[in-house]
Design a protein around this motif. Structure first.
Motif, mmCIF file in Angstrom:
data_model
loop_
_atom_site.group_PDB
_atom_site.id
_atom_site.type_symbol
_atom_site.label_atom_id
_atom_site.label_comp_id
_atom_site.label_asym_id
_atom_site.label_seq_id
_atom_site.Cartn_x
_atom_site.Cartn_y
_atom_site.Cartn_z
ATOM 1 N N GLU A 1 1.439 -2.520 3.116
ATOM 2 C CA GLU A 1 1.037 -2.018 4.430
ATOM 3 C C GLU A 1 -0.179 -2.805 4.902
ATOM 4 O O GLU A 1 -1.108 -3.069 4.135
ATOM 5 N N ASP B 1 4.012 3.492 -3.631
ATOM 6 C CA ASP B 1 4.735 4.655 -3.156
ATOM 7 C C ASP B 1 6.198 4.268 -3.122
ATOM 8 O O ASP B 1 6.596 3.404 -2.344
ATOM 9 N N ALA C 1 -1.766 0.958 -5.031
ATOM 10 C CA ALA C 1 -0.914 2.108 -5.321
ATOM 11 C C ALA C 1 0.520 1.808 -4.907
ATOM 12 O O ALA C 1 0.778 1.057 -3.976
ATOM 13 N N PRO D 1 -7.627 -9.443 -4.051
ATOM 14 C CA PRO D 1 -8.738 -8.548 -4.375
ATOM 15 C C PRO D 1 -8.855 -7.503 -3.271
ATOM 16 O O PRO D 1 -8.545 -7.771 -2.116
ATOM 17 N N HIS E 1 -1.961 6.417 2.189
ATOM 18 C CA HIS E 1 -1.756 4.968 2.208
ATOM 19 C C HIS E 1 -1.143 4.545 0.899
ATOM 20 O O HIS E 1 -1.676 4.866 -0.171
ATOM 21 N N ALA E 2 -0.054 3.845 0.971
ATOM 22 C CA ALA E 2 0.631 3.454 -0.258
ATOM 23 C C ALA E 2 0.022 2.191 -0.840
ATOM 24 O O ALA E 2 -0.142 2.055 -2.037
ATOM 25 N N SER E 3 -0.300 1.272 -0.013
ATOM 26 C CA SER E 3 -0.923 0.024 -0.451
ATOM 27 C C SER E 3 -1.510 -0.608 0.782
ATOM 28 O O SER E 3 -1.177 -0.244 1.891
ATOM 29 N N ALA E 4 -2.403 -1.549 0.599
ATOM 30 C CA ALA E 4 -3.034 -2.126 1.777
ATOM 31 C C ALA E 4 -3.425 -3.562 1.513
ATOM 32 O O ALA E 4 -3.636 -3.967 0.372
ATOM 33 N N ASP E 5 -3.501 -4.313 2.576
ATOM 34 C CA ASP E 5 -3.932 -5.692 2.496
ATOM 35 C C ASP E 5 -5.447 -5.724 2.279
ATOM 36 O O ASP E 5 -6.162 -4.845 2.752
ATOM 37 N N PRO E 6 -5.964 -6.707 1.553
ATOM 38 C CA PRO E 6 -7.424 -6.792 1.389
ATOM 39 C C PRO E 6 -8.122 -6.964 2.733
ATOM 40 O O PRO E 6 -7.601 -7.640 3.612
ATOM 41 N N VAL E 7 -9.246 -6.339 2.879
ATOM 42 C CA VAL E 7 -9.980 -6.436 4.144
ATOM 43 C C VAL E 7 -11.157 -7.396 3.970
ATOM 44 O O VAL E 7 -11.855 -7.334 2.996
ATOM 45 N N THR F 1 -0.193 -5.199 -3.493
ATOM 46 C CA THR F 1 -0.694 -6.436 -2.918
ATOM 47 C C THR F 1 -1.163 -7.320 -4.056
ATOM 48 O O THR F 1 -1.293 -6.886 -5.192
ATOM 49 N N ARG G 1 -3.061 -10.148 9.712
ATOM 50 C CA ARG G 1 -4.376 -10.750 9.413
ATOM 51 C C ARG G 1 -4.174 -12.153 8.842
ATOM 52 O O ARG G 1 -3.372 -12.341 7.934
ATOM 53 N N GLY H 1 5.528 -2.564 -3.829
ATOM 54 C CA GLY H 1 4.538 -1.840 -3.043
ATOM 55 C C GLY H 1 3.111 -2.215 -3.384
ATOM 56 O O GLY H 1 2.180 -1.470 -3.113
ATOM 57 N N ALA I 1 -5.331 -1.940 -2.573
ATOM 58 C CA ALA I 1 -5.296 -0.543 -2.986
ATOM 59 C C ALA I 1 -4.394 -0.408 -4.205
ATOM 60 O O ALA I 1 -4.667 0.367 -5.116
#
Lengths: 407, 407
Positions: free
Chosen positions: A186, A25, A23, A18, B401-407, A15, A190, A13, A21
């Protein structure tokens, strides 16, 4: 499952870039299938079948069209086809990051800019994956993840010029509206392009497009309505659909689809090479008629016109060879004359004299850079860019009609 | 292989009806896959995968459209999509057999006749086959072989009236232009309707159409261009595509697609019941967003709007129940008001309050004739009409949000 994990992002879970997030879950991880390689002899799984049902391949007889009708063009959607806004006028494309003049454009504004139309053959980077052994578990394409369309839109370089890109920009990041989770991450879909590619500085004849029309009509939902990127010569993952943001960055983008997925790796722990240009491939328009289940083709004895398409994103196709004996001998096919559509497939043809028995047809494209198709599949963990030659089994009957349905 | 043979026509290259040519070509038999049932635990085969790639399913998020965009509507092509004639004006539809006035009509002539438009939900008779155990080996549909379109054309009964059907006619046989071989039988795709069904005498509100338009435009190649039959309420095999001949007969038609395929059988040696009307089914528009590979859905805690579609070819849908606990408890969904489109799916909705954890969503349609959906699959050798309830696994996360891709 861990044995097949491709490593950099597994079921954790998290990434790897840089800005992550970071975290975890455990419920999200529960939902997300890990990367894995099929066990020896493992049949296709229900998950692979579900992807094959929703992601459409080109039926091979559709190789007969110069321009693929939209409903027959291959489709790969990572997550969901996003809902259309009830008000199409509400769609906005933003251009920001390392620019002096950030832009916010609606469709009407885009349509006032000078447009170009480019005929492009798009192919999925995973085409051929299902024929690899062992088989990477993902969208299980055989050989038909391809299609050709006329794309109309605004050259990306015109938008970048209007935004006035800063000198420190090195990449352009494109964000689509489709949202999902992949190996625990998530994300909105992109991808990035190096700035020289986005500006077409490496190849003046390859305009990267922000496209709003396909074959002269609005984009169908599954092809990116209302806006998409089209990168001629690159595998389809670069041509971000449902495009809503373009961001200039001063460091290379390392999001999931750039740094984790779409890398050519032999081992799970290596960085790998990025997947970029389409390798050459030829496909045979299957002759005669098919058996429903086996798709084996049936022809009558005598002259059989063979034809098909060939393309390469690396350099123009210079030749197609055809074998009717499973690759033991080859004959040069007749290529159609160049028609100015450098980024689209070319037609080829050859007459074959069929004799009763079972035959294996195959074709092999070569491009001006000397690239050709292998006779053994080029394996990698993600199952990318497998341009192994196609095999088309054909039975030539002895009789004119073997049996027939009552009329 | 013989263990799985469905019997009446196997690898013998013979047909089972009167008028059969009856000759056996061992080479043709070699090309043609026999009917069989998968072995216990046998994964999906490459032949099944090839069919799943070329025959397109409805991506489930497309349940959001009242009218399915043509490129997202399900497609099943038995053989090849036939080549379009270079001159569309050359297409002819003939009406003959037991009639007093044989007809030969071109498209221009058909367009001068009074036309009607009917909204119809079409579903493949094999929908659900891939979930049967043991699994009949054929086109491996999961639950998504469905779509809804507005079909425009000439009511069949108007053409039959013009042809002046003789009193001894009992059936109407429709022949399409797609040509192939199936279990050793070479054939054009061909199906019949009993005369009262063709004349709509059994149901005045169900016009059987000879259709030349889909959603207001020409038929796309894969949907029968330039002409097809549309039989509202019947599984898709009745709606013959690429229609070129209509023949009235004084005996029941016993061609391959009528007497061998599309029969509900438990044993290979029985005649079986014909596959006709669409049984009720409800599908859930998958909520939240998906994992790429598993297609498991992810939602946040709190109210989640659920919606979907439900249809039946037997009688109007009267109710849809939804379960969010895998079928232990059910709630009644809100059905959209009747809108006059009797032969199209209806929309339903319900709000669900999601709590963290894994949930199984399912929905069940019931029609006015008392038909509903089973919780255990109704097995038969051909894998037809399996309207088992759909299961949609959904993970509700704990976090925003559990995790996210870098923006």
């Amino acid at each position: 499952m861990n044995a097949g994990d491709t490593g950099r992002s597994g079921r954790t879970g998290r990434t790897d870039g840089p800005g992550s997030a970071g975290a975890t879950d455990p419920l999200l991880a529960e939902a997300s299938a890990p990367a894995r390689i099929a066990a020896p002899g493992e049949g296709f799984t229900e998950q692979e079948l579900a992807l094959a049902a929703r992601n459409h391949a080109l039926p091979l007889e559709a190789l007969r069209y110069d321009l693929t009708p939209p409903g027959l063009h291959y489709v790969l959607t990572h997550y969901d086809i996003p809902p259309a806004d009830p008000d199409p006028a509400a769609w906005r494309l933003t251009v920001g990051g390392r620019v002096r003049t950030p832009l916010t454009l609606d469709l009407a504004a885009l349509r006032t800019l000078p447009a170009v139309t480019v005929r492009v053959t798009l192919e999925c980077a995973g085409n051929g994956r299902a024929r690899l052994e062992p088989r990477p578990i993902s969208q299980p394409w055989l050989t038909e993840a391809v299609g050709t369309a006329d794309w109309t839109g605004v050259p990306l370089r015109a938008l970048l010029a209007e935004a006035d890109v800063r000198e420190d920009a090195v990449e352009v990041v494109f964000t689509g509206a489709d949202h999902g989770v992949e190996r625990g991450v998530e994300q909105d879909y992109r991808r990035s392009l190096p700035l020289p590619v986005a500006l077409d500085a490496l190849d003046e004849e390859r305009p990267v497009l922000v496209a709003y029309a396909m074959n002269g009509g609005p984009l169908p939902p599954q092809h990116g309505h209302p806006l998409r990127l089209v990168v001629p010569g690159w595998y389809g993952m670069a041509s971000v659909k449902w495009l809503r943001d373009i961001a200039l960055t001063d460091i290379p983008f390392d999001g999931f689809q750039q740094a984790v997925a779409y890398r050519v790796r032999q081992r799970p722990d290596e960085t790998g090479e990025p997947v970029e240009r389409i390798l050459p491939r030829a496909l045979v328009l299957p002759p005669g008629f098919p058996d429903f289940m086996s798709r084996t083709r049936v022809v009558r004895p005598g002259p059989v016109p063979l034809e098909g398409r060939a393309w390469s994103g690396c350099a123009p196709v210079t030749g197609v060879e055809v074998s009717t004996d499973g690759g033991r001998s080859w004959r040069e096919a007749e290529l159609s004359a160049p028609d100015g559509h450098r980024w689209a497939w070319r037609h080829w043809r050859l007459t074959w004299t069929a004799t009763p028995g079972l035959h294996q047809l195959t074709a092999r494209a070569t491009d001006a850079a000397g690239n050709t198709q292998p006779l053994d599949p080029p394996w990698n963990r993600g199952g990318f860019a497998n341009n192994l030659v196609q095999q088309v089994p054909v039975v030539c009957t002895a009789a004119e009609h073997a049996s027939a349905d009552p009329v």
